[in-house]
Design a protein around this motif. Structure first.
Motif, PDB file in Angstrom:
ATOM      1  N   ASN A  81       0.861  -1.174   0.000  1.00  0.00           N
ATOM      2  CA  ASN A  81       0.000   0.000   0.000  1.00  0.00           C
ATOM      3  C   ASN A  81       0.901   1.229   0.000  1.00  0.00           C
ATOM      4  N   ILE A  82       0.938   1.898  -1.137  1.00  0.00           N
ATOM      5  CA  ILE A  82       1.829   3.052  -1.292  1.00  0.00           C
ATOM      6  C   ILE A  82       1.000   4.290  -1.615  1.00  0.00           C
ATOM      7  N   HIS A  83       1.167   5.336  -0.790  1.00  0.00           N
ATOM      8  CA  HIS A  83       0.415   6.584  -0.981  1.00  0.00           C
ATOM      9  C   HIS A  83       1.232   7.539  -1.855  1.00  0.00           C
ATOM     10  N   PRO A  84       0.818   7.777  -3.093  1.00  0.00           N
ATOM     11  CA  PRO A  84       1.615   8.650  -3.978  1.00  0.00           C
ATOM     12  C   PRO A  84       1.835  10.048  -3.402  1.00  0.00           C
ATOM     13  N   GLN A  85       0.981  10.500  -2.501  1.00  0.00           N
ATOM     14  CA  GLN A  85       1.125  11.847  -1.919  1.00  0.00           C
ATOM     15  C   GLN A  85       2.441  12.045  -1.169  1.00  0.00           C
ATOM     16  N   ARG A  86       3.078  10.937  -0.738  1.00  0.00           N
ATOM     17  CA  ARG A  86       4.346  11.066   0.008  1.00  0.00           C
ATOM     18  C   ARG A  86       5.557  11.012  -0.906  1.00  0.00           C
ATOM     19  N   TRP A  87       5.344  10.628  -2.145  1.00  0.00           N
ATOM     20  CA  TRP A  87       6.484  10.344  -3.014  1.00  0.00           C
ATOM     21  C   TRP A  87       6.675  11.483  -4.013  1.00  0.00           C
ATOM     22  N   PHE A  88       7.842  12.125  -3.928  1.00  0.00           N
ATOM     23  CA  PHE A  88       8.143  13.270  -4.778  1.00  0.00           C
ATOM     24  C   PHE A  88       9.525  13.103  -5.387  1.00  0.00           C
ATOM     25  N   SER A  89       9.798  13.976  -6.349  1.00  0.00           N
ATOM     26  CA  SER A  89      11.190  14.200  -6.699  1.00  0.00           C
ATOM     27  C   SER A  89      11.691  15.187  -5.648  1.00  0.00           C
TER      28      SER A  89
END
Ligand SMILES: [Zn+2]
Length: 260
Positions: A218-226
């Motif tokens: 379960n991965i929340h894209p909101q936490r993943w940035f460049s």
């Protein structure tokens, strides 16, 4: 630097190298794979633009995932939904109807039906997944004590239809991996006792074949940035939230102790 799109790409690449095939949730339910399997789930709580970036990246890597959308204004973006569908991913409903209707079951199921229909204008939704709402006293899953999602053409819900004694659940809730104190509702009865200390440790576990054959991410894209300002903002905000959640879990624990 952790929780960057580069790290995410490394996770996927390592999984593929270790012999895992990646699946959407409905794909996993409908055709249970015999081989080493990863189910890839994304909850869109906010920042839908991040979801689109992740969906594009996955598409470029030749994989498909399941995107669960909340219907609140800051998560719902029709253009993003449309584009994620066109990239070949699965779309599902990240439901919180009981919270929205403040515990009114009848209104909640009507709200559920209406939102499901809204989402089905873009994609033939077959799976749903609860939003944890850590700050709310209602557990959105309780709706299914009174109603049955199967009556609405839904084949599965990750918190009900997966055997976690066999499938290892890994969530990034709390900006860490399986961080118990941050996951008030996002927990499962796991059959595994595997601690993941960091993303580097996760990569090490994948690369040295120490993960079980079936894994549910379960991965929340909101936490993943460049790396950049948005990345730093998420880091600081998540630390503040983790302090609050620690307090809440402690209060909840004491309440349980007081009533037993
Ligand atoms: Zn959520």
């Amino acid at each position: 630097m952790d929780f960057t799109l580069k790290k995410f790409t490394e996770i996927i690449t390592s999984l593929k190298k270790a012999g895992y095939t990646l699946h959407t949730f409905s794909g996993f339910i409908e055709n249970p794979p015999e081989t080493k399997t990863v189910i890839l789930r994304h909850d869109i709580d906010k920042l839908p633009a991040n979801a689109l970036k992740m969906a594009q990246l996955e598409h470029d890597m030749g994989i498909k995932a399941t995107y669960y959308f909340r219907v609140v204004s800051y998560a719902w973006d029709e253009e993003v939904i449309r584009q994620i569908v066109s990239l070949g991913h699965e779309i599902g409903y990240h439901y919180e109807d009981l919270n929205i209707t403040k515990g009114d079951y009848k209104k909640a199921i009507q709200h559920f039906e209406k939102q499901l229909a809204r989402l089905r204008a873009f994609y033939p939704v077959k799976t749903i997944c609860m939003h944890g709402s850590p700050m709310s006293k209602q557990d959105n899953r309780e709706l299914w004590k009174k109603y049955d999602y199967r009556d609405h053409g839904i084949i599965a819900e990750p918190y009900f239809d997966v055997d976690y004694s066999e499938v290892f659940y890994i969530t990034d809730t709390g900006r860490a991996w399986n961080k118990q104190s941050a996951s008030i509702r996002d927990t499962v009865d796991s059959g595994f006792d595997i601690k993941i200390k960091s993303t580097s440790h996760l990569l090490h576990l994948i690369q040295t074949n120490q993960l079980p054959d079936k894994v549910f991410f379960n991965i929340h894209p909101q936490r993943w940035f460049s790396p950049g300002f948005a990345w730093a903002k998420e880091l600081v905000w998540q630390n503040v939230k983790n302090v609050l959640k620690n307090l809440l879990t402690e209060v909840a624990r004491r309440n349980i102790l007081n009533t037993t």
